[in-house]
Motif scaffolding. Structure first.
Motif, PDB file in Angstrom:
ATOM      1  N   ALA A 143      -1.285   4.578 -11.298  1.00 46.95           N
ATOM      2  CA  ALA A 143      -0.962   3.156 -11.168  1.00 46.95           C
ATOM      3  C   ALA A 143      -1.473   2.546  -9.863  1.00 46.95           C
ATOM      4  CB  ALA A 143       0.550   2.962 -11.264  1.00 46.95           C
ATOM      5  N   GLY A 144      -2.054   3.371  -8.997  1.00 48.45           N
ATOM      6  CA  GLY A 144      -2.631   2.812  -7.777  1.00 48.45           C
ATOM      7  C   GLY A 144      -2.126   3.375  -6.480  1.00 48.45           C
ATOM      8  N   ALA A 145      -1.130   4.258  -6.527  1.00 42.34           N
ATOM      9  CA  ALA A 145      -0.628   4.869  -5.299  1.00 42.34           C
ATOM     10  C   ALA A 145      -1.552   6.001  -4.860  1.00 42.34           C
ATOM     11  CB  ALA A 145       0.786   5.406  -5.507  1.00 42.34           C
ATOM     12  N   THR A 146      -1.532   6.284  -3.558  1.00 42.11           N
ATOM     13  CA  THR A 146      -2.242   7.431  -3.018  1.00 42.11           C
ATOM     14  C   THR A 146      -1.325   8.637  -3.101  1.00 42.11           C
ATOM     15  OG1 THR A 146      -3.501   6.050  -1.489  1.00 42.11           O
ATOM     16  CG2 THR A 146      -3.340   8.397  -0.972  1.00 42.11           C
ATOM     17  N   VAL A 147      -1.787   9.715  -3.722  1.00 38.29           N
ATOM     18  CA  VAL A 147      -0.976  10.923  -3.846  1.00 38.29           C
ATOM     19  C   VAL A 147      -1.302  11.841  -2.672  1.00 38.29           C
ATOM     20  CG1 VAL A 147      -0.409  12.927  -5.261  1.00 38.29           C
ATOM     21  CG2 VAL A 147      -0.887  10.710  -6.348  1.00 38.29           C
ATOM     22  N   ALA A 148      -0.305  12.136  -1.854  1.00 37.50           N
ATOM     23  CA  ALA A 148      -0.486  12.952  -0.656  1.00 37.50           C
ATOM     24  C   ALA A 148      -0.140  14.398  -0.952  1.00 37.50           C
ATOM     25  CB  ALA A 148       0.389  12.425   0.484  1.00 37.50           C
ATOM     26  N   GLY A 149      -0.734  15.296  -0.176  1.00 36.42           N
ATOM     27  CA  GLY A 149      -0.498  16.716  -0.367  1.00 36.42           C
ATOM     28  C   GLY A 149       0.658  17.262   0.429  1.00 36.42           C
ATOM     29  N   ASP A 186       0.868  -1.181   0.000  1.00 35.09           N
ATOM     30  CA  ASP A 186       0.000   0.000   0.000  1.00 35.09           C
ATOM     31  C   ASP A 186       0.905   1.232   0.000  1.00 35.09           C
ATOM     32  OD1 ASP A 186      -1.758   2.043   0.493  1.00 35.09           O
ATOM     33  OD2 ASP A 186      -2.596   1.186   2.320  1.00 35.09           O
ATOM     34  N   LEU A 187       0.907   1.975  -1.097  1.00 30.01           N
ATOM     35  CA  LEU A 187       1.886   3.040  -1.298  1.00 30.01           C
ATOM     36  C   LEU A 187       1.234   4.412  -1.326  1.00 30.01           C
ATOM     37  CD1 LEU A 187       4.877   3.777  -1.968  1.00 30.01           C
ATOM     38  CD2 LEU A 187       4.238   3.625  -4.381  1.00 30.01           C
ATOM     39  N   ALA A 188       1.774   5.325  -0.525  1.00 31.77           N
ATOM     40  CA  ALA A 188       1.443   6.747  -0.625  1.00 31.77           C
ATOM     41  C   ALA A 188       2.683   7.470  -1.108  1.00 31.77           C
ATOM     42  CB  ALA A 188       1.003   7.300   0.730  1.00 31.77           C
ATOM     43  N   VAL A 189       2.502   8.465  -1.975  1.00 30.22           N
ATOM     44  CA  VAL A 189       3.651   9.170  -2.543  1.00 30.22           C
ATOM     45  C   VAL A 189       3.463  10.667  -2.395  1.00 30.22           C
ATOM     46  CG1 VAL A 189       4.219   7.343  -4.185  1.00 30.22           C
ATOM     47  CG2 VAL A 189       2.623   9.150  -4.874  1.00 30.22           C
ATOM     48  N   TRP A 190       4.602  11.342  -2.317  1.00 30.80           N
ATOM     49  CA  TRP A 190       4.612  12.806  -2.289  1.00 30.80           C
ATOM     50  C   TRP A 190       5.851  13.289  -3.012  1.00 30.80           C
ATOM     51  CZ3 TRP A 190       8.389  16.117  -0.509  1.00 30.80           C
ATOM     52  CH2 TRP A 190       8.058  17.481  -0.489  1.00 30.80           C
ATOM     53  N   ASN A 191       5.699  14.393  -3.733  1.00 30.58           N
ATOM     54  CA  ASN A 191       6.843  15.039  -4.375  1.00 30.58           C
ATOM     55  C   ASN A 191       6.636  16.540  -4.325  1.00 30.58           C
ATOM     56  OD1 ASN A 191       9.338  14.377  -6.090  1.00 30.58           O
ATOM     57  ND2 ASN A 191       8.336  15.974  -7.285  1.00 30.58           N
ATOM     58  N   ARG A 192       7.750  17.275  -4.178  1.00 30.47           N
ATOM     59  CA  ARG A 192       7.641  18.729  -4.094  1.00 30.47           C
ATOM     60  C   ARG A 192       6.963  19.307  -5.339  1.00 30.47           C
ATOM     61  NH1 ARG A 192      10.307  21.668  -0.530  1.00 30.47           N
ATOM     62  NH2 ARG A 192      11.805  19.980  -0.198  1.00 30.47           N
ATOM     63  N   SER A 193       7.265  18.746  -6.514  1.00 33.21           N
ATOM     64  CA  SER A 193       6.554  19.107  -7.745  1.00 33.21           C
ATOM     65  C   SER A 193       5.449  18.079  -7.941  1.00 33.21           C
ATOM     66  CB  SER A 193       7.502  19.095  -8.946  1.00 33.21           C
ATOM     67  OG  SER A 193       8.593  19.975  -8.729  1.00 33.21           O
ATOM     68  N   PRO A 194       4.203  18.398  -7.654  1.00 27.81           N
ATOM     69  CA  PRO A 194       3.140  17.388  -7.600  1.00 27.81           C
ATOM     70  C   PRO A 194       2.955  16.601  -8.890  1.00 27.81           C
ATOM     71  CG  PRO A 194       2.396  19.466  -6.632  1.00 27.81           C
ATOM     72  CD  PRO A 194       3.715  19.745  -7.290  1.00 27.81           C
ATOM     73  N   GLY A 195       3.267  17.206 -10.030  1.00 25.36           N
ATOM     74  CA  GLY A 195       3.049  16.518 -11.292  1.00 25.36           C
ATOM     75  C   GLY A 195       3.785  15.194 -11.399  1.00 25.36           C
ATOM     76  N   ARG A 196       4.916  15.084 -10.735  1.00 29.22           N
ATOM     77  CA  ARG A 196       5.702  13.852 -10.830  1.00 29.22           C
ATOM     78  C   ARG A 196       5.022  12.683 -10.124  1.00 29.22           C
ATOM     79  NH1 ARG A 196      12.109  15.469 -10.140  1.00 29.22           N
ATOM     80  NH2 ARG A 196      12.262  16.670 -12.076  1.00 29.22           N
ATOM     81  N   ALA A 197       4.043  12.961  -9.263  1.00 30.55           N
ATOM     82  CA  ALA A 197       3.348  11.890  -8.552  1.00 30.55           C
ATOM     83  C   ALA A 197       2.176  11.335  -9.346  1.00 30.55           C
ATOM     84  CB  ALA A 197       2.861  12.402  -7.195  1.00 30.55           C
ATOM     85  N   GLU A 198       1.771  12.027 -10.416  1.00 27.90           N
ATOM     86  CA  GLU A 198       0.538  11.657 -11.104  1.00 27.90           C
ATOM     87  C   GLU A 198       0.607  10.263 -11.718  1.00 27.90           C
ATOM     88  OE1 GLU A 198      -0.204  14.765 -13.875  1.00 27.90           O
ATOM     89  OE2 GLU A 198      -0.712  16.250 -12.313  1.00 27.90           O
ATOM     90  N   ALA A 199       1.735   9.910 -12.317  1.00 23.22           N
ATOM     91  CA  ALA A 199       1.843   8.595 -12.951  1.00 23.22           C
ATOM     92  C   ALA A 199       1.694   7.482 -11.926  1.00 23.22           C
ATOM     93  CB  ALA A 199       3.172   8.467 -13.691  1.00 23.22           C
ATOM     94  N   LEU A 200       2.306   7.631 -10.762  1.00 18.55           N
ATOM     95  CA  LEU A 200       2.167   6.623  -9.716  1.00 18.55           C
ATOM     96  C   LEU A 200       0.755   6.609  -9.160  1.00 18.55           C
ATOM     97  CD1 LEU A 200       5.631   7.109  -8.055  1.00 18.55           C
ATOM     98  CD2 LEU A 200       4.736   4.918  -8.833  1.00 18.55           C
ATOM     99  N   GLY A 201       0.128   7.795  -9.085  1.00 19.27           N
ATOM    100  CA  GLY A 201      -1.264   7.834  -8.664  1.00 19.27           C
ATOM    101  C   GLY A 201      -2.153   7.061  -9.622  1.00 19.27           C
TER     102      GLY A 201
END
Length: 302
Positions: free
Chosen positions: A56-62, A39-54
């Motif tokens: 694919a099933g990851a939760t994109v955190a703010g 179960d994966l949550a991801v965060w990146n300072r530039s939010p666009g880089r998290a979209e592909a993982l989102g």
């Protein structure tokens, strides 16, 4: 929350993982976590880089705090000590969201002093810490064959190992000592890379000045003490630099600065750091490190 201890976690155990930092290396490393069924949550300072993982099933955190909330493990893959400190300890940082006993695995290269300092600060928040910088470039990160140099408490490193072996070659995932030892070992390794590339650059420049045939130069360098660093350079000599850098000149120069911050009396490292700074000033900081010897050969030549 799962209490991670050595021997309790295997590939069939679904962990709640946060991955913070989705750059060239972080994104493919995080994909291995997702592919393994965690179960994966991801965060990146530039939010666009998290979209592909989102997608694919990851939760994109703010925020890092949001990503770390309710997670068993928080993994960091960030650029430098300042970024790590901000993400861990700043407003909306990991310490604001992570529950006590959460394991923080720092795959960034920040140096042993910073690693020990982060571990001390995290202990104040009852969080556990392993420094586990990786070596290799984007290709090995994508393939899951990176090397990993881990420092920390025996039980914590054992608990982290199932994740480390998702992006690292299991035979190259090494526990090298207490907290900070992984970061120390990474600096020693990258020191040798910086010196080797600078040495090859000087050799290529001298050979060009002396008008030596390219095949002779190729043979001499490949058969000499710097030969281990030469295959990648040889490929670039033949085909040109890759369009996407695996490990940039700027990142290597940053690591050389960390070496000098730890031990200033490293004259060859100081010289190699100067080469990196000069390449950056000439607009080549984002080039692949393997192209550095070519820049050294050709710099200031009309």
């Amino acid at each position: 929350m799962v209490r991670l201890t050595g021997g309790m976690t295997d590939d069939s155990r679904r962990l709640r993982v946060a991955f913070l930092g989705l750059g060239r290396m972080g994104a493919p490393m995080a994909r291995h976590v997702l592919a393994a069924g965690h179960d994966l949550a991801v965060w990146n300072r530039s939010p666009g880089r998290a979209e592909a993982l989102g997608s694919a099933g990851a939760t994109v955190a703010g925020s890092p705090a949001e990503a770390a909330a309710g997670r068993d493990v928080v993994v960091l893959m960030l650029a430098d000590p300042d970024a790590v400190e901000q993400v861990l300890l700043g407003p909306d940082g990991v310490t604001s969201g992570a529950a006590p006993e959460t394991l923080v695995v720092d795959a960034s290269t920040i140096g042993p002093d910073a690693s020990r300092r982060m571990a001390d600060r995290l202990r104040e928040h009852r969080l556990r810490y392993v420094d586990a910088p990786v070596y290799g470039s984007v290709g090995p990160a994508t393939e899951g064959t990176l090397g990993v140099l881990a420092g920390g408490d025996d039980a914590d490193v054992a608990a982290a190992r199932p994740l480390l072996e998702l992006w690292g070659d299991p035979e190259q995932v090494r526990h090298v000592g207490p907290t900070g030892a992984g970061s120390a070992a990474k600096l020693v390794r990258n020191l040798t890379l910086g010196l080797a590339l600078a040495g090859i650059g000087d050799a290529l420049r001298l050979a060009a000045t002396l008008d030596l045939p390219a095949d002779v130069v190729d043979e001499l360098i490949a058969a000499g003490p710097l030969g281990a660093a030469f295959p990648g350079v040889r490929q670039i000599l033949a085909a040109g630099p890759p369009e996407t850098a695996g490990f940039t000149v700027d990142m290597l120069t940053k690591d050389l600065r960390l070496c000098l911050a730890t031990e200033p009396k490293l004259p060859l490292v100081e010289a190699a750091r100067g080469v990196g700074d000069a390449a950056h000033a000439d607009g080549h900081g984002q080039d692949d490190t393997r192209a550095l010897p070519l820049w050294m050969r050709d710099a200031d030549r009309d």
